[in-house]
Motif scaffolding. Structure first.
Motif, PDB file in Angstrom:
ATOM      1  N   GLN B  52      10.419  67.688  53.286  1.00 38.45           N
ATOM      2  CA  GLN B  52      10.871  69.490  54.022  1.00 38.45           C
ATOM      3  C   GLN B  52      10.633  70.227  52.931  1.00 38.45           C
ATOM      4  OE1 GLN B  52      15.175  68.556  55.143  1.00 38.45           O
ATOM      5  NE2 GLN B  52      14.088  69.587  57.778  1.00 38.45           N
ATOM      6  N   LEU B  53      11.353  69.774  51.420  1.00 35.61           N
ATOM      7  CA  LEU B  53      10.770  70.611  50.047  1.00 35.61           C
ATOM      8  C   LEU B  53       9.464  70.664  49.623  1.00 35.61           C
ATOM      9  CD1 LEU B  53      12.114  72.360  48.016  1.00 35.61           C
ATOM     10  CD2 LEU B  53      12.006  69.982  45.973  1.00 35.61           C
ATOM     11  N   ASP B  54       9.035  69.333  49.683  1.00 34.62           N
ATOM     12  CA  ASP B  54       7.417  69.633  49.294  1.00 34.62           C
ATOM     13  C   ASP B  54       6.246  70.018  50.617  1.00 34.62           C
ATOM     14  OD1 ASP B  54       7.809  67.579  47.504  1.00 34.62           O
ATOM     15  OD2 ASP B  54       7.286  65.503  48.924  1.00 34.62           O
ATOM     16  N   ALA B  55       7.028  70.272  51.708  1.00 33.13           N
ATOM     17  CA  ALA B  55       6.104  71.248  52.932  1.00 33.13           C
ATOM     18  C   ALA B  55       6.079  72.154  52.024  1.00 33.13           C
ATOM     19  CB  ALA B  55       6.675  70.725  54.331  1.00 33.13           C
ATOM     20  N   LEU B  56       7.309  72.645  52.421  1.00 30.54           N
ATOM     21  CA  LEU B  56       7.348  74.020  51.838  1.00 30.54           C
ATOM     22  C   LEU B  56       7.200  74.300  50.316  1.00 30.54           C
ATOM     23  CD1 LEU B  56      11.681  75.439  51.698  1.00 30.54           C
ATOM     24  CD2 LEU B  56       9.774  76.273  52.990  1.00 30.54           C
ATOM     25  N   VAL B  57       6.792  73.570  49.260  1.00 38.36           N
ATOM     26  CA  VAL B  57       6.532  73.954  48.158  1.00 38.36           C
ATOM     27  C   VAL B  57       5.046  74.100  47.942  1.00 38.36           C
ATOM     28  CG1 VAL B  57       6.433  73.300  45.850  1.00 38.36           C
ATOM     29  CG2 VAL B  57       8.629  73.323  46.701  1.00 38.36           C
ATOM     30  N   GLU B  58       3.994  73.052  49.178  1.00 43.95           N
ATOM     31  CA  GLU B  58       2.982  72.837  49.224  1.00 43.95           C
ATOM     32  C   GLU B  58       1.919  74.014  48.583  1.00 43.95           C
ATOM     33  OE1 GLU B  58       1.129  70.046  51.634  1.00 43.95           O
ATOM     34  OE2 GLU B  58      -0.904  69.757  50.028  1.00 43.95           O
ATOM     35  N   PRO B  59       2.157  74.964  49.547  1.00 40.38           N
ATOM     36  CA  PRO B  59       1.650  76.484  49.813  1.00 40.38           C
ATOM     37  C   PRO B  59       1.244  76.915  47.717  1.00 40.38           C
ATOM     38  CG  PRO B  59       2.944  76.648  51.042  1.00 40.38           C
ATOM     39  CD  PRO B  59       3.399  74.746  50.922  1.00 40.38           C
ATOM     40  N   HIS B  60       2.358  77.387  48.083  1.00 44.89           N
ATOM     41  CA  HIS B  60       3.340  77.978  46.937  1.00 44.89           C
ATOM     42  C   HIS B  60       2.113  77.189  46.159  1.00 44.89           C
ATOM     43  CE1 HIS B  60       5.605  80.373  48.149  1.00 44.89           C
ATOM     44  NE2 HIS B  60       6.329  79.785  48.903  1.00 44.89           N
ATOM     45  N   ALA B  61       1.988  76.038  45.068  1.00 49.18           N
ATOM     46  CA  ALA B  61       1.170  75.439  44.760  1.00 49.18           C
ATOM     47  C   ALA B  61      -0.136  75.201  44.186  1.00 49.18           C
ATOM     48  CB  ALA B  61       2.156  73.779  44.285  1.00 49.18           C
ATOM     49  N   LEU B  62      -0.139  75.106  45.710  1.00 56.00           N
ATOM     50  CA  LEU B  62      -1.914  74.857  45.717  1.00 56.00           C
ATOM     51  C   LEU B  62      -2.835  76.003  45.438  1.00 56.00           C
ATOM     52  CD1 LEU B  62      -2.085  72.621  48.750  1.00 56.00           C
ATOM     53  CD2 LEU B  62      -2.956  72.215  46.436  1.00 56.00           C
ATOM     54  N   ALA B  63      -1.348  77.349  45.750  1.00 52.24           N
ATOM     55  CA  ALA B  63      -2.231  78.935  45.332  1.00 52.24           C
ATOM     56  C   ALA B  63      -2.020  79.645  43.882  1.00 52.24           C
ATOM     57  CB  ALA B  63      -1.412  79.956  46.083  1.00 52.24           C
ATOM     58  N   THR B  64      -1.329  78.518  43.309  1.00 53.51           N
ATOM     59  CA  THR B  64      -1.497  78.535  41.953  1.00 53.51           C
ATOM     60  C   THR B  64      -2.546  77.926  41.229  1.00 53.51           C
ATOM     61  OG1 THR B  64       1.728  79.433  42.009  1.00 53.51           O
ATOM     62  CG2 THR B  64       0.571  78.280  40.079  1.00 53.51           C
ATOM     63  N   VAL B  65      -2.800  77.327  41.564  1.00 51.96           N
ATOM     64  CA  VAL B  65      -3.435  75.455  40.808  1.00 51.96           C
ATOM     65  C   VAL B  65      -4.891  76.308  40.765  1.00 51.96           C
ATOM     66  CG1 VAL B  65      -2.439  73.899  40.231  1.00 51.96           C
ATOM     67  CG2 VAL B  65      -3.728  74.409  42.661  1.00 51.96           C
ATOM     68  N   SER B  66      -5.036  77.051  41.775  1.00 56.55           N
ATOM     69  CA  SER B  66      -6.553  77.958  42.373  1.00 56.55           C
ATOM     70  C   SER B  66      -6.710  79.280  42.093  1.00 56.55           C
ATOM     71  CB  SER B  66      -6.936  77.636  43.380  1.00 56.55           C
ATOM     72  OG  SER B  66      -5.933  78.255  44.938  1.00 56.55           O
ATOM     73  N   LEU B  67      -5.237  79.926  41.195  1.00 60.59           N
ATOM     74  CA  LEU B  67      -5.173  81.266  40.805  1.00 60.59           C
ATOM     75  C   LEU B  67      -7.305  81.062  39.842  1.00 60.59           C
ATOM     76  CD1 LEU B  67      -2.035  82.103  38.948  1.00 60.59           C
ATOM     77  CD2 LEU B  67      -3.383  83.215  40.859  1.00 60.59           C
ATOM     78  N   PRO B  68      -7.959  82.423  39.775  1.00 61.56           N
ATOM     79  CA  PRO B  68      -9.158  82.515  39.412  1.00 61.56           C
ATOM     80  C   PRO B  68      -8.873  82.581  37.756  1.00 61.56           C
ATOM     81  CG  PRO B  68      -8.425  84.651  40.516  1.00 61.56           C
ATOM     82  CD  PRO B  68      -7.783  83.872  40.771  1.00 61.56           C
ATOM     83  N   ASP B  69      -9.697  82.313  36.840  1.00 64.91           N
ATOM     84  CA  ASP B  69     -10.351  82.929  35.531  1.00 64.91           C
ATOM     85  C   ASP B  69      -9.286  82.281  34.732  1.00 64.91           C
ATOM     86  OD1 ASP B  69     -11.427  85.134  36.185  1.00 64.91           O
ATOM     87  OD2 ASP B  69      -9.548  86.581  36.184  1.00 64.91           O
ATOM     88  N   VAL B  70      -7.857  81.476  35.163  1.00 68.54           N
ATOM     89  CA  VAL B  70      -6.642  81.024  34.300  1.00 68.54           C
ATOM     90  C   VAL B  70      -6.574  79.435  35.075  1.00 68.54           C
ATOM     91  CG1 VAL B  70      -4.630  80.760  32.710  1.00 68.54           C
ATOM     92  CG2 VAL B  70      -5.614  82.578  33.249  1.00 68.54           C
TER      93      VAL B  70
END
Lengths: 267, 234
Positions: B52-70
């Motif tokens: 359940q935790l993984d399901a909550l965290v995944e969208p946040h984590a994927l959004a962070t790693v796909s930030l542009p420029d950095v």
């Protein structure tokens, strides 16, 4: 010891050297190129996954009763198809290393009978003295390179963290004791700031750790190890790279000698 | 070079560094706040499992790693001991260019049993209640690379439940940030709060070295706003 790369060893040459076609290149060193085009072996991917998991289990890095990640997670992580993972789990089941339970809380688990200490005893008995000494030489070389850098680069607060980990060694649980000492060793070498050297040290630590458990049960040998590591830590903190290396060599010698003594007793 | 020149170079370099880190830090802080809210809502429904935790965290984590420029190598959430019903320690962490959830690799030391509560990126946010920049350090838990980890504590109603974090590989920081600093023309070195070289436009100052022993030790340091790093201009 569980070598992970024996199946990758060249079995046959896939490229037959044609001396006439290559005559123009005759002056170039051909040795590296020869190795490049040798067969990568026909071990299937399932076998590679199987060997990776088997060495983690026999090495005690996955413990008896522990749940393995799901087939899909393993497949994603290893970068292989789920059917490949399934095939390797089947092989691990037939070796008695893994059990699979059905139902709501089902999945694959490390078999309760998978005992890393028993595996380590077998591995130690099967290892020659020359191979043990060579393992010690490799371990000492990597650790020495790490602590030499660490002595130049670490700051006191970081060294203090290693010391505080050592202070938590608790002999009432030897498995935890070994794990804490391994962590302290890795934490110390990571202060080298070298990712490559730290990775190499972790690989060696994983190889040695199950065998070290065999000597941990002996009180003299067990008590000596944190003292020897602490002298390396002291030298790193003092910024004395020569002493850090010398202390590392004393530490590794003591451990390898203890392993060789144990081996000769049981022969 | 006059003192005035190095002062203005240092200030410009510090601004470049602050700018580089600002988007990842903002993203991380937003994640920490949102996760706290989402976890609190879950808490009312009963105990939480790692899945359940993984399901909550995944969208946040994927959004962070796909930030542009950095180029962010990994991101996720590390639960405090005791948060989950089924695992003592859990890393809900995605990393790599094609981000995958990190399953603690078995080929190394007992990674899954490493006690991370002593590791700087976990300990400092836990103890201070504030975000922290750890490193550069060899991250032998997640990336296995020379890494900077930025971490922020996550709270439910004031109770610490874990750390939201992201990893930047020094390799990427060098590729992305060094050219911008080099454009300033002067010798500029970025150091962390313990005086370790992160990157330098002067090739003689190696990443990972401590400035305490070298020629940089005596020079003034200029703080980079919003991130605990400092600039030394020569």
């Amino acid at each position: 010891m569980h070598s992970t790369d024996s199946a990758d060893a060249p079995r046959k040459s896939a490229v037959v050297a044609d001396d006439t076609a290559r005559s123009r290149d005759a002056s170039r060193p051909g040795r590296l190129q020869g190795a490049l085009f040798q067969s990568i072996g026909d071990a299937g991917r399932a076998e590679l996954v199987e060997r990776r998991l088997a060495s983690a289990i026999t090495g005690g890095h996955l413990r008896a009763g522990e749940r393995l990640p799901s087939e899909n997670d393993l497949a994603r992580s290893f970068g292989v198809a789920p059917t490949t993972v399934r095939e390797s789990l089947l092989a691990l089941r037939s070796q008695g290393l893994v059990v699979t339970r059905r139902g709501r809380n089902g999945g694959s688990f490390v078999a309760d009978s998978a005992d890393p200490v028993a595996h380590a005893r077998t591995a130690l008995a099967a290892t020659s003295r020359v191979a043990l000494r060579d393992l010690g030489a490799h371990y000492a070389a990597i650790t020495a390179a790490c602590v030499r850098l660490a002595a130049r680069r670490a700051v006191p607060s970081e060294v203090q963290q290693v010391r505080s980990r050592l202070s938590r060694l608790d002999e009432s649980d030897l498995e935890q004791w070994r794990s804490t000492l391994d962590d302290a060793q890795i934490e110390l070498v990571a202060l080298s700031q070298s990712a490559r050297l730290t990775r190499e040290q972790m690989r060696l630590q994983a190889e040695m750790s199950p065998m070290l458990r065999l000597i941990d049960v002996d009180e003299t040998s067990r008590r000596a190890q944190p003292v020897l590591l602490a002298s390396v830590v002291d030298a790193v903190e003092a910024g004395d790279d020569h002493e850090a290396v010398a202390a590392t060599e004393r530490m590794v010698d003591a451990v390898i000698n203890a392993l060789i003594d144990l081996q000769s007793q049981s022969r | 070079m006059t003192t005035a020149t190095s002062t203005s170079t240092a200030a410009r370099a510090a601004a470049i560094v602050s700018q580089y880190f600002s988007a990842p830090i903002a993203s991380l802080e937003a994640t920490a706040t949102q996760l706290g809210t989402e976890l609190a809502a879950y808490g009312n429904l009963g105990p939480l499992s790692s899945q359940q935790l993984d399901a909550l965290v995944e969208p946040h984590a994927l959004a962070t790693v796909s930030l542009p420029d950095v180029h962010i190598y990994g991101a996720g959430f590390i639960a405090a001991v005791g948060l989950l019903t089924d695992e003592r320690n859990h890393l809900s962490w995605w990393q790599g260019d094609d981000p995958k959830r990190l399953l603690l690799a078995a080929q190394s030391v007992n990674k899954e049993h490493i006690d991370y509560s002593e590791l700087e990126w976990f300990r400092v946010p836990m103890e201070t209640g504030r975000g922290h920049v750890a490193g550069p350090y060899v991250d032998y838990l997640c990336s296995d690379e020379y890494t900077i980890t930025i971490a922020a504590p996550v709270h439910i109603d004031g109770t610490f439940v874990g750390v939201a974090g992201l990893d930047l590989l020094i390799d990427s920081v060098e590729r992305q940030l060094l050219p911008k600093l080099a454009e300033l023309g002067d010798k500029v070195t970025l150091v962390n709060s313990v005086g370790r070289v992160v990157i330098s436009t002067d090739a003689r100052h190696a990443t990972g070295d401590a400035v305490r022993a070298g020629a940089l030790a005596e020079l003034a340091r200029t703080a980079c706003e919003g991130v605990a790093l400092e600039i030394i201009a020569e």
